[in-house]
Design a protein around this motif. Structure first.
Motif, mmCIF file in Angstrom:
data_model
loop_
_atom_site.group_PDB
_atom_site.id
_atom_site.type_symbol
_atom_site.label_atom_id
_atom_site.label_comp_id
_atom_site.label_asym_id
_atom_site.label_seq_id
_atom_site.Cartn_x
_atom_site.Cartn_y
_atom_site.Cartn_z
ATOM 1 N N VAL A 96 0.838 -1.201 0.000
ATOM 2 C CA VAL A 96 0.000 0.000 0.000
ATOM 3 C C VAL A 96 0.872 1.249 0.000
ATOM 4 O O VAL A 96 0.620 2.205 -0.745
ATOM 5 C CB VAL A 96 -0.946 -0.013 1.228
ATOM 6 N N ASP A 152 2.606 1.669 -3.404
ATOM 7 C CA ASP A 152 1.680 2.135 -4.428
ATOM 8 C C ASP A 152 1.292 3.595 -4.234
ATOM 9 O O ASP A 152 1.204 4.360 -5.199
ATOM 10 C CB ASP A 152 0.419 1.261 -4.452
ATOM 11 N N SER A 153 1.071 3.995 -2.976
ATOM 12 C CA SER A 153 0.634 5.379 -2.748
ATOM 13 C C SER A 153 1.773 6.376 -2.945
ATOM 14 O O SER A 153 1.518 7.537 -3.267
ATOM 15 C CB SER A 153 0.037 5.529 -1.347
ATOM 16 N N ALA A 154 3.038 5.952 -2.769
ATOM 17 C CA ALA A 154 4.163 6.867 -2.933
ATOM 18 C C ALA A 154 4.936 6.612 -4.223
ATOM 19 O O ALA A 154 5.949 7.272 -4.464
ATOM 20 C CB ALA A 154 5.106 6.747 -1.747
ATOM 21 N N ASN A 155 4.470 5.672 -5.044
ATOM 22 C CA ASN A 155 5.119 5.330 -6.301
ATOM 23 C C ASN A 155 6.592 4.958 -6.079
ATOM 24 O O ASN A 155 7.492 5.551 -6.665
ATOM 25 C CB ASN A 155 4.983 6.482 -7.304
ATOM 26 N N THR A 169 0.255 11.734 3.860
ATOM 27 C CA THR A 169 -0.586 11.027 2.894
ATOM 28 C C THR A 169 -0.335 9.523 2.955
ATOM 29 O O THR A 169 -1.274 8.716 3.004
ATOM 30 C CB THR A 169 -0.301 11.526 1.465
ATOM 31 N N VAL A 170 0.943 9.141 2.990
ATOM 32 C CA VAL A 170 1.295 7.727 3.026
ATOM 33 C C VAL A 170 0.816 7.098 4.332
ATOM 34 O O VAL A 170 0.241 6.003 4.338
ATOM 35 C CB VAL A 170 2.829 7.571 2.857
ATOM 36 N N GLU A 220 -3.034 6.683 4.382
ATOM 37 C CA GLU A 220 -3.470 5.575 3.528
ATOM 38 C C GLU A 220 -3.164 4.228 4.185
ATOM 39 O O GLU A 220 -4.000 3.325 4.204
ATOM 40 C CB GLU A 220 -2.788 5.662 2.162
#
Length: 192
Positions: free
Chosen positions: A124, A127-130, A161-162, A165
Motif C-alpha cells: 500500500v 503504491d501510494s508513494a510510487n 498522505t502515506v 493511507e
C-alpha cells in the motif's frame, strides 16, 4: 453464544499463544544427558572399570561438601540457579505471544501472520508513494506497525498522505488488537 463461537474463539486463542515445546525439549534433553551420565558412571563402577569423570562415591561426597566452597562460590552458584529458575517460571506462567493477529468475527475467525500484514502495508505504501519494493520495509509488532521509507533522490514523499493511507488499510483489516501505523521517511534518498 453458540458452541461454534466458543470453538472458534478457543481455536484463535490457541493459535495466538506460543507453545512451551522448545523450553520443554531443552530442559528434557539436559535432564536426559545428566541421567545418562550418572547411569554410565554407576554401571562403570559396578563393572570395576575406571570412571569417566568421577566415581559415584566421589560425586556423592562432592555434593555433600558443597558448603566448603566458600561464600563467593556459593553465592555465584545460587545466583545462577535462581536466575535459571526464574526464567523457567516466567516461561511456564506467562502466555507466550506469537507474531499473529486475528479478526474479531466469531462466526469465521481468521488468524493472520504479522509478516502478511507487513507485506500488505508495504505494498500500500509503495503504491501510494510510487516507490519500488526495496524502498519500503514494514515491521509489525503487537499493536504497532512501523514503515521505513527511502524515497528516490529528488522526489519527495508526503509522510502524512502515506501514513493516512496505510492506517486506513490497517483499520479496514479489523485486526485484534488494532494496529497503529507510523511511517519514518529517511532523509537520504536512493538513486532510482
Amino acid at each position: 453464544m453458540s458452541t461454534t463461537d466458543k470453538i472458534g474463539r478457543r481455536a484463535v486463542r490457541q493459535e495466538l499463544r506460543s507453545t512451551r515445546s522448545g523450553t520443554t525439549l531443552v530442559v528434557g534433553i539436559i535432564a536426559l544427558l545428566v541421567l545418562a551420565y550418572l547411569i554410565t558412571e554407576v554401571v562403570l563402577n559396578m563393572l570395576g572399570h575406571a570412571p569417566l569423570l568421577a566415581t559415584p562415591g566421589a560425586l556423592t561426597l562432592g555434593a555433600t561438601q558443597v558448603g566448603s566452597l566458600g561464600q563467593p562460590a556459593l553465592y555465584a552458584i545460587g545466583g545462577v540457579l535462581v536466575v535459571l529458575g526464574l526464567v523457567l517460571m516466567v516461561r511456564a506462567l506467562l502466555p507466550g505471544i506469537r507474531g499473529l493477529h486475528h479478526t474479531p468475527d466469531a462466526a469465521n475467525p481468521t488468524v493472520i501472520d504479522d509478516t502478511v500484514v507487513a507485506a500488505a502495508l508495504a505494498k500500500v505504501i509503495r503504491d501510494s508513494a510510487n516507490l519500488r519494493e526495496e524502498q519500503v520495509s514494514v515491521s509489525v509488532g503487537r499493536r504497532r506497525a512501523t514503515a521505513h521509507v527511502r524515497p528516490t533522490t529528488g522526489v519527495p514523499v508526503d509522510r502524512e498522505t502515506v501514513q493516512t493511507e496505510a492506517q486506513r488499510v490497517a483499520e479496514s483489516y479489523a485486526l485484534t488488537p488494532p494496529l497503529r501505523v507510523s511511517v519514518d521517511i529517511d532523509k537520504k534518498g536512493m538513486v532510482g
